[in-house]
Design an enzyme around this catalytic site. Sequence first.
Site, PDB file in Angstrom:
ATOM      1  N   LYS A 118       0.989  -1.183   0.131  1.00 12.26           N
ATOM      2  CA  LYS A 118       0.040   0.046   0.186  1.00 12.26           C
ATOM      3  C   LYS A 118       1.117   1.671   0.149  1.00 12.26           C
ATOM      4  O   LYS A 118       0.308   1.896   0.037  1.00 12.26           O
ATOM      5  CB  LYS A 118      -0.902   0.567   1.588  1.00 12.26           C
ATOM      6  N   LYS A 200      -3.780  -9.622  -6.754  1.00 15.15           N
ATOM      7  CA  LYS A 200      -4.778  -9.589  -6.072  1.00 15.15           C
ATOM      8  C   LYS A 200      -5.770  -9.260  -6.531  1.00 15.15           C
ATOM      9  O   LYS A 200      -5.882  -7.754  -7.027  1.00 15.15           O
ATOM     10  CB  LYS A 200      -4.661 -10.410  -4.348  1.00 15.15           C
ATOM     11  N   LYS A 203     -10.611  -4.141  -4.176  1.00 15.52           N
ATOM     12  CA  LYS A 203     -12.088  -3.313  -4.163  1.00 15.52           C
ATOM     13  C   LYS A 203     -11.150  -2.184  -4.624  1.00 15.52           C
ATOM     14  O   LYS A 203     -11.997  -1.211  -5.517  1.00 15.52           O
ATOM     15  CB  LYS A 203     -12.192  -2.631  -2.720  1.00 15.52           C
TER      16      LYS A 203
HETATM   17  N1  AQP Z   1      -8.695 -10.983  -3.722  1.00  8.64           N
HETATM   18  C1  AQP Z   1      -9.137 -11.583  -2.495  1.00  8.64           C
HETATM   19  N2  AQP Z   1      -9.387 -13.170  -2.697  1.00  8.64           N
HETATM   20  C2  AQP Z   1      -9.829 -13.395  -1.039  1.00  8.64           C
HETATM   21  N3  AQP Z   1      -9.814 -12.680   0.525  1.00  8.64           N
HETATM   22  C3  AQP Z   1     -10.078 -11.322   0.071  1.00  8.64           C
HETATM   23  N4  AQP Z   1     -10.004 -10.520   0.917  1.00  8.64           N
HETATM   24  C4  AQP Z   1      -9.444  -9.350   0.469  1.00  8.64           C
HETATM   25  N5  AQP Z   1      -9.379  -9.400  -1.158  1.00  8.64           N
HETATM   26  C5  AQP Z   1      -9.008 -10.384  -1.108  1.00  8.64           C
HETATM   27  C6  AQP Z   1     -10.407 -10.370   1.850  1.00  8.64           C
HETATM   28  O1  AQP Z   1     -12.121 -10.014   2.403  1.00  8.64           O
HETATM   29  C7  AQP Z   1     -11.410  -9.621   4.153  1.00  8.64           C
HETATM   30  C8  AQP Z   1     -11.900  -7.626   3.666  1.00  8.64           C
HETATM   31  O2  AQP Z   1     -10.793  -7.223   3.873  1.00  8.64           O
HETATM   32  P1  AQP Z   1     -10.467  -5.630   3.695  1.00  8.64           P
HETATM   33  O3  AQP Z   1     -11.777  -5.267   3.207  1.00  8.64           O
HETATM   34  O4  AQP Z   1     -10.624  -5.559   5.292  1.00  8.64           O
HETATM   35  O5  AQP Z   1      -8.892  -5.283   3.421  1.00  8.64           O
HETATM   36  P2  AQP Z   1      -8.151  -5.949   1.860  1.00  8.64           P
HETATM   37  O6  AQP Z   1      -7.558  -7.047   2.009  1.00  8.64           O
HETATM   38  O7  AQP Z   1      -6.869  -4.647   2.244  1.00  8.64           O
HETATM   39  O8  AQP Z   1      -9.494  -5.975   0.936  1.00  8.64           O
HETATM   40  P3  AQP Z   1      -9.226  -5.697  -0.407  1.00  8.64           P
HETATM   41  O9  AQP Z   1     -10.316  -5.544  -1.421  1.00  8.64           O
HETATM   42  O10 AQP Z   1      -7.763  -5.577  -1.051  1.00  8.64           O
HETATM   43  O11 AQP Z   1      -9.749  -3.934  -0.395  1.00  8.64           O
HETATM   44  P4  AQP Z   1      -8.529  -2.934  -0.417  1.00  8.64           P
HETATM   45  O12 AQP Z   1      -8.675  -2.157  -2.136  1.00  8.64           O
HETATM   46  O13 AQP Z   1      -9.790  -1.541   0.129  1.00  8.64           O
HETATM   47  O14 AQP Z   1      -7.327  -2.559  -0.177  1.00  8.64           O
HETATM   48  C9  AQP Z   1     -10.375 -10.052   3.945  1.00  8.64           C
HETATM   49  O15 AQP Z   1     -10.496 -11.026   4.889  1.00  8.64           O
HETATM   50  C10 AQP Z   1      -8.983 -10.141   3.167  1.00  8.64           C
HETATM   51  O16 AQP Z   1      -8.699 -11.201   3.285  1.00  8.64           O
END
Ligand code: AQP
Length: 335
Positions: A118, A200, A203
Amino acid sequence: MEQQTEKKKVVFSAIQPSGTITLGNYLGAIKNWAAMQEEFSCIYALADLHTITVRQEAAAFRKNIIDAYASILACGIDTEKSLFFIQSHVNTHAQLAWVLDCYTQFGELSRMTQFKDKSAKHADNVNAGLFTYPTLMVADILLYQADMVPVGADQKQHVELTRNIAERFNGLYGNVFKVPEPYIPKNGARVMSLQDPTKKMSKSDENVNACVNLMDSPEVIMKKFKRAVTDSEAKVRYAEGKEGINNLMAIYSAVTGLSFEQIEHDFDGKGYGDFKTAVGEAVIEELRPIREKYEQYIADKAYMQDCYKKAGEIAQKISQRTLDKAMKKVGFVLK
Ligand code: AQP
Protein backbone atom coordinates in the site's frame (compact mmCIF):
# COMPACT_ATOMS: atom_id res chain seq x y z
CA MET A 1 -26.17 -12.02 22.86
CA GLU A 2 -27.43 -15.49 23.77
CA GLN A 3 -24.37 -17.07 22.07
CA GLN A 4 -22.06 -15.46 24.62
CA THR A 5 -23.64 -17.35 27.50
CA GLU A 6 -23.69 -20.68 25.61
CA LYS A 7 -19.87 -20.60 25.46
CA LYS A 8 -19.71 -21.11 21.74
CA LYS A 9 -16.34 -20.35 20.18
CA VAL A 10 -16.02 -16.69 19.27
CA VAL A 11 -15.42 -15.65 15.67
CA PHE A 12 -14.33 -12.10 14.81
CA SER A 13 -13.72 -10.56 11.40
CA ALA A 14 -14.00 -7.17 9.74
CA ILE A 15 -13.95 -5.57 6.32
CA GLN A 16 -13.02 -2.09 5.22
CA PRO A 17 -15.69 0.02 3.52
CA SER A 18 -13.06 1.20 1.05
CA GLY A 19 -15.13 0.67 -2.08
CA THR A 20 -17.66 -1.73 -3.51
CA ILE A 21 -17.26 -5.19 -2.04
CA THR A 22 -15.67 -7.62 -4.48
CA LEU A 23 -16.02 -11.27 -5.34
CA GLY A 24 -12.59 -11.65 -3.66
CA ASN A 25 -13.85 -10.25 -0.35
CA TYR A 26 -16.92 -12.46 -0.64
CA LEU A 27 -15.19 -15.77 -1.45
CA GLY A 28 -12.21 -15.08 0.81
CA ALA A 29 -14.13 -13.93 3.87
CA ILE A 30 -17.81 -13.00 3.87
CA LYS A 31 -19.12 -16.30 2.54
CA ASN A 32 -17.53 -17.93 5.57
CA TRP A 33 -18.88 -15.26 7.90
CA ALA A 34 -22.40 -16.29 6.94
CA ALA A 35 -21.66 -20.02 7.12
CA MET A 36 -20.18 -19.76 10.62
CA GLN A 37 -23.18 -18.08 12.24
CA GLU A 38 -24.99 -21.28 13.24
CA GLU A 39 -22.09 -22.89 15.02
CA PHE A 40 -20.22 -19.94 16.53
CA SER A 41 -20.73 -16.70 18.36
CA CYS A 42 -19.93 -14.33 15.51
CA ILE A 43 -18.85 -10.71 15.77
CA TYR A 44 -18.35 -8.76 12.56
CA ALA A 45 -17.42 -5.15 11.91
CA LEU A 46 -17.10 -2.58 9.19
CA ALA A 47 -13.54 -1.40 9.75
CA ASP A 48 -14.08 2.24 8.82
CA LEU A 49 -11.19 3.48 11.01
CA HIS A 50 -8.83 1.41 8.87
CA THR A 51 -10.18 2.91 5.68
CA ILE A 52 -8.80 6.41 6.27
CA THR A 53 -5.24 5.07 6.03
CA VAL A 54 -5.89 5.84 2.36
CA ARG A 55 -7.36 9.30 1.67
CA GLN A 56 -11.16 9.20 1.25
CA GLU A 57 -13.57 11.73 -0.20
CA ALA A 58 -16.08 12.32 2.65
CA ALA A 59 -19.36 11.89 0.74
CA ALA A 60 -18.14 8.78 -1.10
CA PHE A 61 -16.77 7.31 2.15
CA ARG A 62 -20.11 7.81 3.93
CA LYS A 63 -21.94 6.16 1.04
CA ASN A 64 -19.48 3.25 0.96
CA ILE A 65 -20.08 2.59 4.67
CA ILE A 66 -23.84 2.34 4.25
CA ASP A 67 -23.54 0.36 1.00
CA ALA A 68 -21.12 -2.08 2.62
CA TYR A 69 -23.45 -2.52 5.60
CA ALA A 70 -26.36 -3.32 3.27
CA SER A 71 -24.19 -5.62 1.12
CA ILE A 72 -23.04 -7.66 4.08
CA LEU A 73 -26.55 -8.04 5.45
CA ALA A 74 -27.49 -9.17 1.93
CA CYS A 75 -24.73 -11.82 2.06
CA GLY A 76 -26.68 -13.44 4.86
CA ILE A 77 -25.33 -11.87 8.05
CA ASP A 78 -28.27 -12.18 10.40
CA THR A 79 -28.28 -9.52 13.12
CA GLU A 80 -30.43 -11.77 15.31
CA LYS A 81 -27.59 -14.31 15.38
CA SER A 82 -24.44 -12.19 14.98
CA LEU A 83 -23.17 -8.82 16.09
CA PHE A 84 -22.49 -6.60 13.10
CA PHE A 85 -21.34 -3.11 14.01
CA ILE A 86 -19.40 -0.13 12.69
CA GLN A 87 -15.90 0.06 14.20
CA SER A 88 -15.84 3.85 14.75
CA HIS A 89 -18.97 3.56 16.93
CA VAL A 90 -17.01 1.56 19.50
CA ASN A 91 -14.25 3.63 21.06
CA THR A 92 -12.36 0.74 22.68
CA HIS A 93 -10.74 -0.20 19.33
CA ALA A 94 -8.66 2.96 19.02
CA GLN A 95 -7.86 2.90 22.75
CA LEU A 96 -6.55 -0.67 22.83
CA ALA A 97 -4.70 -0.06 19.55
CA TRP A 98 -2.72 2.72 21.24
CA VAL A 99 -1.82 0.51 24.18
CA LEU A 100 -0.77 -2.32 21.84
CA ASP A 101 1.25 0.07 19.65
CA CYS A 102 3.53 0.36 22.66
CA TYR A 103 4.00 -3.43 22.68
CA THR A 104 4.67 -3.72 18.93
CA GLN A 105 8.10 -3.34 17.40
CA PHE A 106 8.87 -1.01 14.51
CA GLY A 107 10.60 -3.94 12.77
CA GLU A 108 7.50 -6.13 13.00
CA LEU A 109 5.31 -3.54 11.33
CA SER A 110 7.97 -2.85 8.69
CA ARG A 111 7.75 -6.49 7.59
CA MET A 112 4.01 -6.40 6.85
CA THR A 113 3.59 -7.03 3.13
CA GLN A 114 0.33 -5.06 2.99
CA PHE A 115 2.16 -1.99 4.30
CA LYS A 116 4.83 -2.42 1.64
CA ASP A 117 2.21 -2.88 -1.11
CA LYS A 118 0.00 0.00 0.00
CA SER A 119 2.85 2.43 0.62
CA ALA A 120 4.15 1.70 -2.88
CA LYS A 121 0.65 2.22 -4.28
CA HIS A 122 0.05 5.47 -2.34
CA ALA A 123 3.61 6.84 -2.32
CA ASP A 124 2.32 10.40 -1.83
CA ASN A 125 0.57 9.50 1.44
CA VAL A 126 2.61 7.01 3.48
CA ASN A 127 1.02 8.08 6.77
CA ALA A 128 1.64 6.74 10.27
CA GLY A 129 -1.84 5.16 10.30
CA LEU A 130 -0.96 3.03 7.28
CA PHE A 131 2.08 1.81 9.18
CA THR A 132 0.29 1.05 12.46
CA TYR A 133 -2.93 -0.25 10.87
CA PRO A 134 -2.05 -3.89 11.70
CA THR A 135 -1.99 -3.03 15.43
CA LEU A 136 -5.50 -1.61 15.15
CA MET A 137 -6.50 -4.91 13.55
CA VAL A 138 -4.82 -6.75 16.42
CA ALA A 139 -6.90 -4.70 18.86
CA ASP A 140 -10.11 -5.37 16.87
CA ILE A 141 -9.59 -9.11 17.23
CA LEU A 142 -8.24 -9.29 20.81
CA LEU A 143 -10.98 -7.08 22.28
CA TYR A 144 -13.54 -9.84 21.67
CA GLN A 145 -11.36 -12.74 22.89
CA ALA A 146 -11.85 -14.31 19.47
CA ASP A 147 -10.97 -17.96 18.90
CA MET A 148 -11.09 -17.76 15.11
CA VAL A 149 -10.66 -15.09 12.45
CA PRO A 150 -12.11 -15.94 9.01
CA VAL A 151 -10.00 -14.01 6.47
CA GLY A 152 -8.54 -14.31 2.99
CA ALA A 153 -4.94 -15.45 2.62
CA ASP A 154 -3.71 -11.83 2.30
CA GLN A 155 -4.58 -11.21 5.96
CA LYS A 156 -2.83 -14.29 7.37
CA GLN A 157 0.27 -12.26 8.25
CA HIS A 158 -1.84 -9.83 10.30
CA VAL A 159 -3.46 -12.67 12.24
CA GLU A 160 0.03 -14.05 12.94
CA LEU A 161 1.02 -10.63 14.27
CA THR A 162 -2.11 -10.73 16.45
CA ARG A 163 -0.99 -14.05 17.90
CA ASN A 164 2.53 -12.75 18.55
CA ILE A 165 1.33 -9.60 20.30
CA ALA A 166 -1.25 -11.52 22.37
CA GLU A 167 1.42 -14.01 23.47
CA ARG A 168 3.86 -11.20 24.30
CA PHE A 169 1.27 -9.33 26.36
CA ASN A 170 0.10 -12.51 28.11
CA GLY A 171 3.75 -13.38 28.81
CA LEU A 172 4.14 -10.09 30.66
CA TYR A 173 0.78 -9.84 32.40
CA GLY A 174 -0.86 -13.27 32.59
CA ASN A 175 -3.81 -14.52 30.63
CA VAL A 176 -5.33 -11.29 29.26
CA PHE A 177 -6.04 -12.17 25.62
CA LYS A 178 -7.25 -15.29 23.82
CA VAL A 179 -4.68 -16.23 21.14
CA PRO A 180 -6.77 -16.60 17.94
CA GLU A 181 -6.37 -18.86 14.90
CA PRO A 182 -6.81 -17.68 11.31
CA TYR A 183 -9.58 -19.48 9.38
CA ILE A 184 -8.75 -19.43 5.68
CA PRO A 185 -11.00 -21.11 3.09
CA LYS A 186 -9.60 -23.93 0.91
CA ASN A 187 -10.95 -22.31 -2.25
CA GLY A 188 -11.26 -18.61 -2.95
CA ALA A 189 -8.69 -17.64 -0.32
CA ARG A 190 -6.87 -15.46 -2.82
CA VAL A 191 -8.95 -14.33 -5.78
CA MET A 192 -6.76 -12.59 -8.33
CA SER A 193 -7.38 -9.61 -10.58
CA LEU A 194 -9.11 -10.56 -13.85
CA GLN A 195 -6.80 -8.18 -15.72
CA ASP A 196 -3.51 -8.99 -13.99
CA PRO A 197 -3.77 -12.42 -12.37
CA THR A 198 -0.46 -11.98 -10.57
CA LYS A 199 -2.14 -9.32 -8.36
CA LYS A 200 -4.97 -9.93 -5.90
CA MET A 201 -8.45 -8.68 -6.71
CA SER A 202 -8.93 -5.43 -4.74
CA LYS A 203 -11.84 -3.10 -4.11
CA SER A 204 -9.68 -0.09 -4.74
CA ASP A 205 -8.32 -1.26 -8.12
CA GLU A 206 -8.66 1.55 -10.62
CA ASN A 207 -9.22 -0.83 -13.52
CA VAL A 208 -12.97 -1.58 -13.39
CA ASN A 209 -12.50 -4.77 -15.40
CA ALA A 210 -10.06 -6.17 -12.83
CA CYS A 211 -12.67 -7.04 -10.23
CA VAL A 212 -16.22 -8.30 -10.04
CA ASN A 213 -18.28 -6.29 -7.59
CA LEU A 214 -21.09 -7.96 -5.66
CA MET A 215 -23.55 -5.45 -7.11
CA ASP A 216 -22.48 -5.74 -10.76
CA SER A 217 -25.36 -6.60 -13.10
CA PRO A 218 -25.32 -10.04 -14.81
CA GLU A 219 -24.35 -8.38 -18.12
CA VAL A 220 -21.38 -6.60 -16.52
CA ILE A 221 -20.23 -9.77 -14.73
CA MET A 222 -20.32 -11.75 -17.96
CA LYS A 223 -18.45 -9.01 -19.83
CA LYS A 224 -15.71 -8.92 -17.17
CA PHE A 225 -15.21 -12.70 -17.30
CA LYS A 226 -15.15 -12.69 -21.10
CA ARG A 227 -12.40 -10.06 -20.99
CA ALA A 228 -10.39 -11.88 -18.32
CA VAL A 229 -6.72 -12.27 -19.19
CA THR A 230 -5.75 -15.90 -19.89
CA ASP A 231 -2.96 -17.53 -21.96
CA SER A 232 -2.46 -18.93 -25.44
CA GLU A 233 -2.55 -22.64 -24.63
CA ALA A 234 -6.37 -22.83 -24.87
CA LYS A 235 -6.56 -25.77 -22.47
CA VAL A 236 -8.44 -25.60 -19.17
CA ARG A 237 -5.94 -27.05 -16.73
CA TYR A 238 -4.37 -25.88 -13.47
CA ALA A 239 -0.64 -25.35 -13.98
CA GLU A 240 2.22 -23.01 -13.26
CA GLY A 241 2.40 -20.10 -15.68
CA LYS A 242 -1.38 -20.21 -16.30
CA GLU A 243 -2.31 -17.69 -13.57
CA GLY A 244 -5.38 -16.39 -15.43
CA ILE A 245 -6.90 -19.85 -15.91
CA ASN A 246 -5.84 -20.94 -12.41
CA ASN A 247 -7.73 -17.96 -11.03
CA LEU A 248 -10.87 -18.71 -13.06
CA MET A 249 -10.70 -22.35 -11.97
CA ALA A 250 -10.36 -21.31 -8.32
CA ILE A 251 -13.37 -18.99 -8.61
CA TYR A 252 -15.43 -21.66 -10.39
CA SER A 253 -14.45 -24.25 -7.81
CA ALA A 254 -15.26 -21.94 -4.87
CA VAL A 255 -18.71 -21.17 -6.30
CA THR A 256 -19.73 -24.64 -7.59
CA GLY A 257 -17.85 -26.87 -5.15
CA LEU A 258 -16.33 -28.82 -8.09
CA SER A 259 -12.74 -30.05 -7.73
CA PHE A 260 -10.03 -28.94 -10.17
CA GLU A 261 -9.88 -32.48 -11.59
CA GLN A 262 -13.61 -32.42 -12.26
CA ILE A 263 -13.38 -29.00 -13.92
CA GLU A 264 -10.49 -30.14 -16.14
CA HIS A 265 -12.51 -33.22 -17.07
CA ASP A 266 -15.72 -31.25 -17.79
CA PHE A 267 -13.91 -28.74 -20.03
CA ASP A 268 -11.61 -31.21 -21.80
CA GLY A 269 -11.61 -30.33 -25.50
CA LYS A 270 -13.54 -27.09 -24.93
CA GLY A 271 -12.09 -23.61 -25.48
CA TYR A 272 -11.60 -20.72 -23.06
CA GLY A 273 -14.73 -19.03 -24.44
CA ASP A 274 -16.95 -21.84 -23.11
CA PHE A 275 -15.11 -21.92 -19.80
CA LYS A 276 -15.34 -18.16 -19.26
CA THR A 277 -19.08 -18.29 -20.00
CA ALA A 278 -19.54 -21.11 -17.47
CA VAL A 279 -17.61 -19.20 -14.79
CA GLY A 280 -19.58 -16.03 -15.54
CA GLU A 281 -22.91 -17.89 -15.30
CA ALA A 282 -21.97 -19.59 -12.02
CA VAL A 283 -20.93 -16.28 -10.45
CA ILE A 284 -24.07 -14.51 -11.73
CA GLU A 285 -26.27 -17.15 -10.07
CA GLU A 286 -24.27 -17.00 -6.82
CA LEU A 287 -24.57 -13.21 -6.62
CA ARG A 288 -28.15 -12.81 -7.91
CA PRO A 289 -29.92 -13.29 -4.54
CA ILE A 290 -27.35 -11.05 -2.82
CA ARG A 291 -28.06 -8.22 -5.25
CA GLU A 292 -31.79 -8.60 -4.77
CA LYS A 293 -31.51 -8.50 -0.98
CA TYR A 294 -29.14 -5.55 -1.12
CA GLU A 295 -31.85 -3.55 -2.94
CA GLN A 296 -34.24 -4.24 -0.05
CA TYR A 297 -31.77 -3.25 2.68
CA ILE A 298 -30.46 -0.13 1.00
CA ALA A 299 -34.05 1.11 0.65
CA ASP A 300 -34.54 0.80 4.43
CA LYS A 301 -31.87 2.98 6.03
CA ALA A 302 -33.83 3.26 9.30
CA TYR A 303 -33.73 -0.51 9.74
CA MET A 304 -29.98 -0.59 9.14
CA GLN A 305 -29.42 2.28 11.57
CA ASP A 306 -31.33 0.39 14.21
CA CYS A 307 -29.15 -2.71 13.57
CA TYR A 308 -25.78 -0.97 13.73
CA LYS A 309 -26.73 1.18 16.70
CA LYS A 310 -27.81 -1.80 18.80
CA ALA A 311 -24.82 -3.89 17.72
CA GLY A 312 -22.41 -1.05 18.50
CA GLU A 313 -23.79 -0.72 22.03
CA ILE A 314 -23.34 -4.45 22.70
CA ALA A 315 -19.85 -4.46 21.14
CA GLN A 316 -18.89 -1.53 23.37
CA LYS A 317 -19.87 -3.46 26.50
CA ILE A 318 -18.13 -6.70 25.49
CA SER A 319 -14.93 -4.97 24.38
CA GLN A 320 -14.79 -2.63 27.39
CA ARG A 321 -14.27 -5.64 29.65
CA THR A 322 -11.12 -6.66 27.77
CA LEU A 323 -9.84 -3.10 27.50
CA ASP A 324 -10.27 -2.54 31.24
CA LYS A 325 -8.52 -5.81 32.02
CA ALA A 326 -5.55 -4.94 29.77
CA MET A 327 -5.25 -1.37 31.09
CA LYS A 328 -5.41 -2.50 34.69
CA LYS A 329 -2.61 -5.00 34.09
CA VAL A 330 -0.43 -2.27 32.56
CA GLY A 331 -0.99 -0.13 35.64
CA PHE A 332 -3.53 2.48 34.57
CA VAL A 333 -5.97 3.69 37.23
CA LEU A 334 -9.49 2.86 36.02
CA LYS A 335 -12.37 5.34 36.49
N1 AQP B 1 -8.60 -10.97 -3.56
C1 AQP B 1 -9.02 -11.52 -2.43
N2 AQP B 1 -9.24 -12.85 -2.35
C2 AQP B 1 -9.68 -13.41 -1.19
N3 AQP B 1 -9.95 -12.70 -0.07
C3 AQP B 1 -9.75 -11.38 -0.11
N4 AQP B 1 -9.91 -10.40 0.80
C4 AQP B 1 -9.55 -9.20 0.26
N5 AQP B 1 -9.17 -9.37 -1.01
C5 AQP B 1 -9.27 -10.72 -1.28
C6 AQP B 1 -10.40 -10.61 2.14
O1 AQP B 1 -11.52 -9.76 2.34
C7 AQP B 1 -11.57 -9.38 3.71
C8 AQP B 1 -11.77 -7.91 3.84
O2 AQP B 1 -10.64 -7.23 3.34
P1 AQP B 1 -10.39 -5.73 3.78
O3 AQP B 1 -11.40 -4.87 3.20
O4 AQP B 1 -10.28 -5.63 5.23
O5 AQP B 1 -8.97 -5.40 3.24
P2 AQP B 1 -8.17 -5.82 2.00
O6 AQP B 1 -7.64 -7.20 2.22
O7 AQP B 1 -7.17 -4.74 1.79
O8 AQP B 1 -9.25 -5.85 0.82
P3 AQP B 1 -9.22 -5.14 -0.56
O9 AQP B 1 -10.44 -5.58 -1.32
O10 AQP B 1 -7.91 -5.38 -1.25
O11 AQP B 1 -9.38 -3.62 -0.19
P4 AQP B 1 -8.49 -2.39 -0.57
O12 AQP B 1 -8.50 -2.31 -2.06
O13 AQP B 1 -9.14 -1.23 0.09
O14 AQP B 1 -7.11 -2.67 -0.03
C9 AQP B 1 -10.27 -9.86 4.35
O15 AQP B 1 -10.54 -11.01 5.10
C10 AQP B 1 -9.39 -10.18 3.20
O16 AQP B 1 -8.50 -11.24 3.49
